[in-house]
Enzyme design. Structure first.
Site, PDB file in Angstrom:
ATOM      1  NE  ARG A  23      -3.703  -0.475   2.266  1.00  0.00           N
ATOM      2  CZ  ARG A  23      -3.983  -1.433   3.141  1.00  0.00           C
ATOM      3  NH1 ARG A  23      -3.486  -1.396   4.358  1.00  0.00           N
ATOM      4  NH2 ARG A  23      -4.772  -2.438   2.794  1.00  0.00           N
ATOM      5  CG  ASP A 120      -6.185  -8.506   9.667  1.00  0.00           C
ATOM      6  OD1 ASP A 120      -7.348  -8.899   9.448  1.00  0.00           O
ATOM      7  OD2 ASP A 120      -5.808  -7.351   9.446  1.00  0.00           O
TER       8      ASP A 120
END
EC number: 3.6.1.15
Length: 176
Positions: A23, A120
């Protein structure tokens, strides 16, 4: 490794363990930059995902990066308080291209009342196997999750009561 200067606008690049880009944040204003600590801010900045999709952040955010810890912290100013998103990651590196770090999947979301959730873990397990994280990474990350949760409980560092507001006020000086 140098470090960004106060007032400078930099990109932030997040990578995966295998070296692939994860990202990119288009523009973050540096509020404090030293060899060991970088504090930045952004608001409505363009974020590009690894697949090329883009989106724009919704609120002002204060970003905290430390060279000695395997995490970074994003404090997001929302109408109902400050929310934190903590990335378990490598310590930051800086070069003229960007401030960079390796994202290790695990995240901690902290709410305005300072309760938090570890996120996560399944993604971490999957990527650990696929990208063959060495065992030492697991040890380091577990230690840093503990360190980070201790900071949250103690309201230390970026979780200190006035930290985000103080740095946001500084950021506003650069925007005007």
């Amino acid at each position: 490794m140098g470090f960004p200067k106060e007032g400078e606008k930099v990109q932030i690049h997040s990578y995966k363990h295998n070296g692939s880009i994860h990202r990119m944040w288009e523009e973050t204003t540096i509020l404090k930059g030293t060899q060991s600590l970088v504090i930045g801010a952004n608001d409505r900045t363009v974020v590009t995902e690894s697949d090329g999709r883009t989106w724009i952040t919704r609120e002002p955010a204060i970003c905290y990066f430390h060279a000695n810890y395997w995490f970074n912290v994003i404090g997001m100013l929302r109408e109902d308080g400050v929310y934190y998103y903590c990335n378990l990651s490598s310590p930051f590196a800086y070069d003229p291209e960007a401030l960079k770090y390796i994202d290790y999947d695990l995240d901690i979301k902290v709410y305005p009342d300072m309760t938090y959730t570890l996120l996560d873990e399944d993604e971490y397990e999957k990527h650990s196997e696929i990208m063959q994280y060495p065992p030492v990474i697991d040890t380091i990350l577990k230690r840093n999750v503990a360190h980070l949760t201790q900071w949250i409980h103690q309201r230390k560092g970026p979780f200190a009561p006035d930290f985000v507001d103080m740095w946001y006020e500084r950021y506003l000086m650069y925007r005007n």
